[in-house]
Motif scaffolding. Structure first.
Motif, PDB file in Angstrom:
ATOM      1  N   LEU A  11       0.831  -1.206   0.000  1.00 27.78           N
ATOM      2  CA  LEU A  11       0.000   0.000   0.000  1.00 27.78           C
ATOM      3  C   LEU A  11       0.870   1.263   0.000  1.00 27.78           C
ATOM      4  CD1 LEU A  11      -3.004  -0.031  -0.158  1.00 27.78           C
ATOM      5  CD2 LEU A  11      -3.124   0.504   2.270  1.00 27.78           C
ATOM      6  N   MET A  14       2.288   1.693  -3.374  1.00 31.19           N
ATOM      7  CA  MET A  14       1.264   2.185  -4.298  1.00 31.19           C
ATOM      8  C   MET A  14       1.066   3.694  -4.132  1.00 31.19           C
ATOM      9  SD  MET A  14      -1.641  -0.662  -4.597  1.00 31.19           S
ATOM     10  CE  MET A  14      -2.960   0.408  -4.242  1.00 31.19           C
ATOM     11  N   GLY A  15       0.951   4.091  -2.861  1.00 33.62           N
ATOM     12  CA  GLY A  15       0.776   5.518  -2.591  1.00 33.62           C
ATOM     13  C   GLY A  15       1.939   6.332  -3.124  1.00 33.62           C
ATOM     14  N   PHE A  18       1.823   6.435  -7.004  1.00 39.62           N
ATOM     15  CA  PHE A  18       0.794   7.368  -7.495  1.00 39.62           C
ATOM     16  C   PHE A  18       1.206   8.818  -7.258  1.00 39.62           C
ATOM     17  CE2 PHE A  18      -2.509   3.873  -6.896  1.00 39.62           C
ATOM     18  CZ  PHE A  18      -2.394   3.509  -8.229  1.00 39.62           C
ATOM     19  N   LEU A  21       3.795   9.762  -9.686  1.00 41.84           N
ATOM     20  CA  LEU A  21       3.183   9.881 -11.009  1.00 41.84           C
ATOM     21  C   LEU A  21       2.476  11.225 -11.153  1.00 41.84           C
ATOM     22  CD1 LEU A  21       3.223   7.623 -13.169  1.00 41.84           C
ATOM     23  CD2 LEU A  21       0.818   7.256 -12.629  1.00 41.84           C
ATOM     24  N   LEU A  22       1.708  11.571 -10.090  1.00 44.87           N
ATOM     25  CA  LEU A  22       0.959  12.828 -10.146  1.00 44.87           C
ATOM     26  C   LEU A  22       1.903  14.017 -10.158  1.00 44.87           C
ATOM     27  CD1 LEU A  22      -2.096  12.362  -7.790  1.00 44.87           C
ATOM     28  CD2 LEU A  22      -2.081  12.578 -10.258  1.00 44.87           C
ATOM     29  N   ALA A  25       3.362  14.212 -13.555  1.00 41.75           N
ATOM     30  CA  ALA A  25       2.363  14.630 -14.539  1.00 41.75           C
ATOM     31  C   ALA A  25       2.065  16.112 -14.402  1.00 41.75           C
ATOM     32  CB  ALA A  25       1.089  13.823 -14.368  1.00 41.75           C
ATOM     33  N   SER A  26       1.954  16.578 -13.147  1.00 40.01           N
ATOM     34  CA  SER A  26       1.582  17.981 -12.984  1.00 40.01           C
ATOM     35  C   SER A  26       2.706  18.887 -13.461  1.00 40.01           C
ATOM     36  CB  SER A  26       1.233  18.285 -11.534  1.00 40.01           C
ATOM     37  OG  SER A  26       2.400  18.240 -10.761  1.00 40.01           O
ATOM     38  N   TYR A  28       4.866  17.860 -16.016  1.00 42.27           N
ATOM     39  CA  TYR A  28       4.962  17.638 -17.451  1.00 42.27           C
ATOM     40  C   TYR A  28       3.815  18.316 -18.199  1.00 42.27           C
ATOM     41  CZ  TYR A  28       5.625  15.124 -21.815  1.00 42.27           C
ATOM     42  OH  TYR A  28       5.841  14.810 -23.125  1.00 42.27           O
ATOM     43  N   PHE A  29       2.616  18.252 -17.594  1.00 43.62           N
ATOM     44  CA  PHE A  29       1.433  18.796 -18.268  1.00 43.62           C
ATOM     45  C   PHE A  29       1.056  20.173 -17.734  1.00 43.62           C
ATOM     46  CE2 PHE A  29       0.551  14.177 -18.752  1.00 43.62           C
ATOM     47  CZ  PHE A  29       0.626  14.158 -20.132  1.00 43.62           C
ATOM     48  N   ARG A  30       2.042  20.897 -17.175  1.00 39.35           N
ATOM     49  CA  ARG A  30       1.659  22.167 -16.590  1.00 39.35           C
ATOM     50  C   ARG A  30       1.149  23.134 -17.658  1.00 39.35           C
ATOM     51  NH1 ARG A  30       5.846  24.083 -12.913  1.00 39.35           N
ATOM     52  NH2 ARG A  30       7.081  24.206 -14.806  1.00 39.35           N
ATOM     53  N   VAL A  31       0.057  23.812 -17.337  1.00 35.55           N
ATOM     54  CA  VAL A  31      -0.504  24.788 -18.267  1.00 35.55           C
ATOM     55  C   VAL A  31      -0.047  26.167 -17.825  1.00 35.55           C
ATOM     56  CG1 VAL A  31      -2.596  25.721 -19.265  1.00 35.55           C
ATOM     57  CG2 VAL A  31      -2.502  23.321 -18.604  1.00 35.55           C
TER      58      VAL A  31
ATOM     59  N   LEU B  81      -7.636   4.564  -3.692  1.00 41.20           N
ATOM     60  CA  LEU B  81      -6.377   5.217  -4.058  1.00 41.20           C
ATOM     61  C   LEU B  81      -6.256   5.347  -5.571  1.00 41.20           C
ATOM     62  CD1 LEU B  81      -4.193   6.126  -2.092  1.00 41.20           C
ATOM     63  CD2 LEU B  81      -2.919   4.073  -2.660  1.00 41.20           C
ATOM     64  N   LEU B  89      -5.090  12.636 -12.239  1.00 43.13           N
ATOM     65  CA  LEU B  89      -4.219  12.522 -13.405  1.00 43.13           C
ATOM     66  C   LEU B  89      -4.961  12.928 -14.672  1.00 43.13           C
ATOM     67  CD1 LEU B  89      -1.318  11.506 -13.945  1.00 43.13           C
ATOM     68  CD2 LEU B  89      -2.331   9.359 -14.651  1.00 43.13           C
ATOM     69  N   ILE B  92      -5.353  16.685 -14.856  1.00 42.54           N
ATOM     70  CA  ILE B  92      -4.121  17.363 -15.265  1.00 42.54           C
ATOM     71  C   ILE B  92      -3.892  17.177 -16.762  1.00 42.54           C
ATOM     72  CG2 ILE B  92      -1.622  17.362 -15.005  1.00 42.54           C
ATOM     73  CD1 ILE B  92      -2.117  16.434 -12.096  1.00 42.54           C
ATOM     74  N   LYS B  96      -4.200  20.122 -20.047  1.00 38.00           N
ATOM     75  CA  LYS B  96      -3.117  20.459 -20.966  1.00 38.00           C
ATOM     76  C   LYS B  96      -3.459  20.082 -22.407  1.00 38.00           C
ATOM     77  CE  LYS B  96       1.280  21.196 -22.150  1.00 38.00           C
ATOM     78  NZ  LYS B  96       1.983  22.465 -21.971  1.00 38.00           N
TER      79      LYS B  96
END
Lengths: 262, 195
Positions: A11, A14-15, A18, A21-22, A25-26, A28-31, B81, B89, B92, B96
């Protein structure tokens, strides 16, 4: 004990995965958003009414920054918002001509002449499609209050079958102007308080038959105050750019009393 | 697994075991968002989107991580989770890559994190011991059933807004009565094709 350990590890992993990943991602995909958009959004009324021609306040903000809209573009905000926006955008301050909706029909329930009894769906749009809802005048108010239903600011109420604009609440967003199937409502400058309360383009004789308070295009107003009033297409019209002219002579002389001041 | 069986799973999830009207899950959004057709279409597109992806990922997580470690009892925690992280995700990513879709979904995408139907689909697909393909058919069916029910309900509620309803029935009371009648109507699908 071993199960507990694996549970915690799985667990926790996993946390962690994630979260990583977030975070990635935030990043990489920032606007990249112009920080001024958020500031403009704070100034704007946030009604999302679309009166400016943009699809809501956010769209207006981005168009203002792109230079496609003026800082005076928000009719709902008026002078106050325009001042703040021009300061923010570093533009010269411009005065806003505050506008307000005006109902160009004066025939209330008692004055309306009916040719037939309309028993259909109780909306102006429906009644207008069925031979004008039985009303003799093809230009006049039908009185079912489509304008009242669309008003996002609760500024219209029906009094004796005729919409009455609340001068304090109206922001000139223009929703009622498009909602009225007969195009009776239009926008006028807030400080120019004279309105021709008729939209009929029938000939004078025909209008007289249809309505006791219709404009019969006699032209008396145009003779009394020629700077402001003109008659064209069987209907008197006001030139709203001529401010500060005294119109009381025309109002008093109008034989059907269809020029009103409010 | 044959195509007919997959269709059976899809059809059963869509109508016979409709998530809203027969199983009574996700009722909060059913009543909260169905006030207008546009809202309900936005919500259902977001649900279709999230439900399909989240059930795929939670199926994989259950069968490739939790089962080998004999941690099946952790599925509630881990699925929550997965769903929460996934919705974040997706938000986000959409902001974009597809800003128009992001703007049209608006508030509904983050709202889905707490939508119980999403979690229920992940659980039920495992309880039924579906294969991956079958669980996909199941989640698409459930989300299509959700959309069907909420959009139909929104149409009825828009009509009811104009209807002369006694004052004590206006708002939620008449909405509950209507939902109950719709639920009864959907009971009529029970036993169709022996499903």
């Amino acid at each position: 004990m071993e199960t507990l350990l694996t549970a915690v590890i799985v667990l926790g992993l996993m946390g962690f995965v994630f979260a990583a990943l977030l975070a990635l991602a935030s990043d990489y995909f920032r606007v990249e958003e112009d920080p001024r958009i958020a500031e403009i959004m704070k100034i704007l009324p946030g009604a999302n009414c679309g009166a400016c021609g943009a699809a809501g306040c956010h769209d207006f903000a981005s168009k203002l920054i792109a230079g496609e809209k003026e800082s005076t573009g928000c009719t709902v905000g008026g002078q106050d918002v325009a001042c703040k926006l021009s300061v923010l955008m570093g533009q010269a301050n411009q005065t806003v001509i505050k506008k307000i909706a005006a109902v160009r029909c004066g025939a209330n329930e008692n004055r309306r002449i009916k040719k037939a009894k309309y028993d259909g769906v109780k909306t102006c749009a429906a009644a207008n499609l069925i031979s004008g809802g039985g009303l003799a005048c093809l230009y006049g108010c039908l009185g079912y209050g489509d304008c009242l239903c669309v008003c996002p600011f609760d500024a219209i109420k029906m009094e004796n079958g005729l919409p009455v604009i609340d001068l304090k609440k109206c922001t000139a967003c223009g929703k009622c102007v498009t909602a009225c199937p007969r195009g009776i409502i239009s926008l006028r400058p807030h400080d120019f308080k004279v309105v021709i309360a008729c939209s009929s383009r029938d000939t004078g004789a025909q209008t007289r038959k249809n309505c006791p308070v219709g404009c019969i295009a006699c032209g008396i107003c145009a003779k009394a105050v020629p700077e402001v009033f003109a008659v064209s297409d069987n209907l008197a019209a006001i030139d709203y750019s001529k401010t500060g002219v005294d119109c009381s002579a025309a109002i008093q002389k109008c034989p059907t009393k269809c020029i009103v001041e409010n | 697994m044959s195509g007919l069986e997959l269709f059976g799973i899809f059809f059963s999830a869509l109508l016979i075991n409709n998530i809203l009207l027969i199983r009574f899950l996700a009722l909060c959004s059913f009543f909260g968002v169905s006030t207008g057709i546009e809202n309900s279409i936005g919500m259902s597109s977001a649900v279709i989107f999230v439900m399909t992806i989240s059930s795929a990922i939670s199926w994989g997580l259950y069968n490739f991580v939790l089962v080998p470690f004999q941690l099946e009892f952790l599925r509630t925690a881990s699925f929550i989770l997965v769903i929460a992280a996934l919705v974040q995700l997706e938000e986000i990513y959409l902001k974009k890559m597809i800003p128009n879709l992001y703007r049209s979904m608006g508030i509904y995408l983050p709202l889905i994190t707490t939508n119980c139907a999403i979690l229920a689909v992940a659980f039920l697909a495992i309880d039924y011991r579906y294969s991956f393909i079958a669980s996909m058919a199941y989640s698409v069916g459930v989300s299509a059933g959700y959309s069907l029910a909420i959009i139909l309900f929104a149409y009825i509620r828009e009509r009811m807004a104009l209807a002369p309803i006694p004052k004590w029935f206006q708002g939620y009371p008449i909405a509950f009565v209507t939902a109950a009648l719709m639920s009864l109507a959907f009971l009529g699908f029970t036993g169709m094709f022996g499903l």
